[in-house]
Each structure stands twice: as C-alpha cells, then as structure tokens.
Design a protein around this motif. Structure first.
Motif, PDB file in Angstrom:
ATOM      1  N   GLY A  82       9.078  10.914   1.356  1.00 19.85           N
ATOM      2  CA  GLY A  82       8.418  11.913   3.146  1.00 19.85           C
ATOM      3  C   GLY A  82       7.469  11.576   3.988  1.00 19.85           C
ATOM      4  O   GLY A  82       7.429  10.673   4.086  1.00 19.85           O
ATOM      5  N   ARG A  83       7.555  11.915   4.722  1.00 24.63           N
ATOM      6  CA  ARG A  83       6.462  12.032   5.793  1.00 24.63           C
ATOM      7  C   ARG A  83       5.649  11.604   5.790  1.00 24.63           C
ATOM      8  O   ARG A  83       4.393  12.209   4.547  1.00 24.63           O
ATOM      9  N   PRO A  84       4.623  10.583   6.832  1.00 24.66           N
ATOM     10  CA  PRO A  84       2.982  10.727   6.130  1.00 24.66           C
ATOM     11  C   PRO A  84       1.903  11.842   6.863  1.00 24.66           C
ATOM     12  O   PRO A  84       2.380  12.207   6.888  1.00 24.66           O
ATOM     13  N   ARG A  85       1.119  12.029   5.700  1.00 22.85           N
ATOM     14  CA  ARG A  85       0.374  13.366   6.298  1.00 22.85           C
ATOM     15  C   ARG A  85      -0.940  12.155   6.523  1.00 22.85           C
ATOM     16  O   ARG A  85      -1.593  11.429   6.592  1.00 22.85           O
ATOM     17  N   LEU A 107       0.841  -1.205  -0.305  1.00 26.49           N
ATOM     18  CA  LEU A 107      -0.010   0.132  -0.205  1.00 26.49           C
ATOM     19  C   LEU A 107       0.808   1.103   0.121  1.00 26.49           C
ATOM     20  O   LEU A 107       1.166   1.268   1.016  1.00 26.49           O
ATOM     21  N   LEU A 108       0.596   1.920  -1.205  1.00 25.20           N
ATOM     22  CA  LEU A 108       1.424   3.062  -0.877  1.00 25.20           C
ATOM     23  C   LEU A 108       0.477   4.294  -0.501  1.00 25.20           C
ATOM     24  O   LEU A 108       1.110   4.940   0.712  1.00 25.20           O
ATOM     25  N   ALA A 109      -0.521   4.171  -1.030  1.00 25.47           N
ATOM     26  CA  ALA A 109      -1.369   5.626   0.568  1.00 25.47           C
ATOM     27  C   ALA A 109      -2.925   5.327   0.025  1.00 25.47           C
ATOM     28  O   ALA A 109      -3.425   4.782  -0.767  1.00 25.47           O
ATOM     29  N   VAL A 110      -3.479   5.746   1.062  1.00 30.29           N
ATOM     30  CA  VAL A 110      -4.806   5.762   1.211  1.00 30.29           C
ATOM     31  C   VAL A 110      -5.578   7.297   0.300  1.00 30.29           C
ATOM     32  O   VAL A 110      -4.813   8.142   1.144  1.00 30.29           O
ATOM     33  N   VAL A 111      -6.311   6.847  -0.268  1.00 34.28           N
ATOM     34  CA  VAL A 111      -6.891   8.418  -1.090  1.00 34.28           C
ATOM     35  C   VAL A 111      -8.433   8.489  -0.905  1.00 34.28           C
ATOM     36  O   VAL A 111      -9.268   7.732  -1.246  1.00 34.28           O
ATOM     37  N   LEU A 112      -8.558   9.684  -0.520  1.00 33.82           N
ATOM     38  CA  LEU A 112     -10.081  10.025  -0.062  1.00 33.82           C
ATOM     39  C   LEU A 112     -10.888  10.673  -1.061  1.00 33.82           C
ATOM     40  O   LEU A 112      -9.864  12.024  -0.948  1.00 33.82           O
ATOM     41  N   VAL A 113     -11.466  10.704  -1.341  1.00 35.96           N
ATOM     42  CA  VAL A 113     -11.859  11.231  -3.073  1.00 35.96           C
ATOM     43  C   VAL A 113     -13.012  12.175  -2.333  1.00 35.96           C
ATOM     44  O   VAL A 113     -14.370  11.458  -2.110  1.00 35.96           O
ATOM     45  N   ALA A 114     -13.333  13.806  -2.250  1.00 37.42           N
ATOM     46  CA  ALA A 114     -14.825  14.237  -1.591  1.00 37.42           C
ATOM     47  C   ALA A 114     -16.069  13.951  -2.475  1.00 37.42           C
ATOM     48  O   ALA A 114     -16.186  13.778  -3.275  1.00 37.42           O
ATOM     49  N   ASP A 115     -17.158  12.912  -1.694  1.00 31.82           N
ATOM     50  CA  ASP A 115     -18.134  12.604  -2.158  1.00 31.82           C
ATOM     51  C   ASP A 115     -19.137  13.923  -2.368  1.00 31.82           C
ATOM     52  O   ASP A 115     -20.212  13.836  -3.097  1.00 31.82           O
ATOM     53  N   ALA A 116     -19.165  14.894  -1.603  1.00 30.99           N
ATOM     54  CA  ALA A 116     -19.497  16.299  -1.916  1.00 30.99           C
ATOM     55  C   ALA A 116     -18.423  18.011  -1.118  1.00 30.99           C
ATOM     56  O   ALA A 116     -17.481  17.770  -0.862  1.00 30.99           O
ATOM     57  N   ALA A 151      -2.249   4.617   7.923  1.00 29.83           N
ATOM     58  CA  ALA A 151      -2.184   4.359   6.583  1.00 29.83           C
ATOM     59  C   ALA A 151      -1.447   5.865   6.460  1.00 29.83           C
ATOM     60  O   ALA A 151      -2.082   6.557   6.804  1.00 29.83           O
ATOM     61  N   GLU A 152      -1.239   5.941   5.212  1.00 22.77           N
ATOM     62  CA  GLU A 152      -0.766   7.850   5.069  1.00 22.77           C
ATOM     63  C   GLU A 152      -2.069   7.490   3.602  1.00 22.77           C
ATOM     64  O   GLU A 152      -2.481   7.261   3.509  1.00 22.77           O
ATOM     65  N   VAL A 196      -4.025  16.701  -5.004  1.00 18.61           N
ATOM     66  CA  VAL A 196      -3.553  14.816  -6.689  1.00 18.61           C
ATOM     67  C   VAL A 196      -2.309  15.531  -7.127  1.00 18.61           C
ATOM     68  O   VAL A 196      -1.640  14.746  -6.694  1.00 18.61           O
ATOM     69  N   ARG A 197      -2.292  16.866  -6.725  1.00 19.98           N
ATOM     70  CA  ARG A 197      -0.082  16.788  -7.571  1.00 19.98           C
ATOM     71  C   ARG A 197       0.919  16.631  -6.449  1.00 19.98           C
ATOM     72  O   ARG A 197       2.030  15.985  -7.031  1.00 19.98           O
ATOM     73  N   ALA A 198       0.352  17.013  -5.019  1.00 21.60           N
ATOM     74  CA  ALA A 198       1.292  16.306  -4.009  1.00 21.60           C
ATOM     75  C   ALA A 198       1.366  15.212  -3.341  1.00 21.60           C
ATOM     76  O   ALA A 198       2.441  14.315  -3.191  1.00 21.60           O
ATOM     77  N   LEU A 199       0.324  14.187  -4.327  1.00 19.80           N
ATOM     78  CA  LEU A 199       0.261  12.484  -4.326  1.00 19.80           C
ATOM     79  C   LEU A 199       0.789  11.937  -5.482  1.00 19.80           C
ATOM     80  O   LEU A 199       1.487  11.182  -5.324  1.00 19.80           O
ATOM     81  N   ALA A 200       1.204  13.155  -6.649  1.00 15.80           N
ATOM     82  CA  ALA A 200       2.018  12.271  -7.911  1.00 15.80           C
ATOM     83  C   ALA A 200       3.062  12.634  -7.346  1.00 15.80           C
ATOM     84  O   ALA A 200       4.316  11.711  -7.688  1.00 15.80           O
ATOM     85  N   ARG A 201       3.969  14.055  -6.515  1.00 13.09           N
ATOM     86  CA  ARG A 201       4.841  13.723  -6.572  1.00 13.09           C
ATOM     87  C   ARG A 201       5.490  13.247  -5.519  1.00 13.09           C
ATOM     88  O   ARG A 201       6.410  11.660  -5.395  1.00 13.09           O
ATOM     89  N   ARG A 202       4.248  12.498  -4.774  1.00  8.96           N
ATOM     90  CA  ARG A 202       4.392  11.690  -3.219  1.00  8.96           C
ATOM     91  C   ARG A 202       4.713  10.006  -4.107  1.00  8.96           C
ATOM     92  O   ARG A 202       6.147   9.267  -3.703  1.00  8.96           O
TER      93      ARG A 202
END
Length: 124
Positions: free
Chosen positions: A121-124, A54-63, A82-83, A106-112
């Motif tokens: 880098g450290r987890p957010r 697992l690289l990270a969990v990505v939570l996409v806003a539902d609203a 998890a991150e 999303v840009r930060a995640l792409a860099r990560r």
C-alpha cells in the motif's frame, strides 16, 4: 504485539543473523521525535549495517490528546522521509496491561507489515 523483537537503541545486524526489516518506534515527545529523526538521518546517509530495511516509523503517543503544534510539524518532517504510523495514547499500556482491543492504527500497521512485498500500500 506485532511479533518483532526489541533490540534497544541499536540497528540489527543481518550479518549476525538478526532480521533486517525494522520498525523504528519512538514516543511523540521532543526527545523521541528527535531520536527518530536522527535514526532516519543514519538511513539517509546509509550508515546502518548492510541489509537493514526500514518498514516504517511508529510514533507512540506519550500523552492523551493532540500533539502540540511544534511537535506536529516535526512529525510532518519525518513523514517526508519515511512512512509514519501514529499509535494513540493507551492508558492500559502505561500500566503494563493489555488493551481490550488494539487501536485501529496498530491493526493497520499489522496489515501493512504482513502484506506481500510490493503490495504494502501507499505510505501514510
């Protein structure tokens, strides 16, 4: 957006040639956060196919707007295991359109995920 592949609601199988690095993506509604929590539990108990990382969990806003307090608490629980990266509500995406500019998250995640191993880098 980040060059991955959507494999649906299953784990990839590196033994079958599928990539082992995973971004676990979920919506921020009750069922989405619950599904992410269950998937993290599979990782915690090591029930996933061998080689899955697992690289990270990505939570996409539902609203639009902030999460209700109860969902925010559940996101904090996810972060304890998890991150987690949060992606804001994007009206264009709801219509299947591209955004003029990707959100900062999303840009930060792409860099990560493109950082060399050990320099993510450290987890957010």
């Amino acid at each position: 957006m980040l060059g991955g592949a959507d494999i649906g609601r299953r784990w990839p199988d590196p033994a079958m040639g599928e990539p082992g690095q995973v971004l676990l993506v979920a919506r921020t509604h009750d069922l989405g956060i619950r599904a992410a929590s269950q998937a993290l539990n599979v990782l915690r108990t090591e029930e996933q196919p061998a080689g899955v990382q697992l690289l990270a969990v990505v939570l996409v806003a539902d609203a639009p707007g902030p999460l209700p307090r109860v969902l925010g608490r559940r996101v904090r629980v996810l972060r304890s295991g998890a991150e987690v990266h949060r992606v804001p509500w994007m009206p264009a995406w709801r219509l299947g359109e591209e955004a003029d500019q990707l959100p900062r998250a999303v840009r930060a995640l792409a860099r990560r995920i493109s950082a060399p191993a050990g320099r993510a880098g450290r987890p957010r």
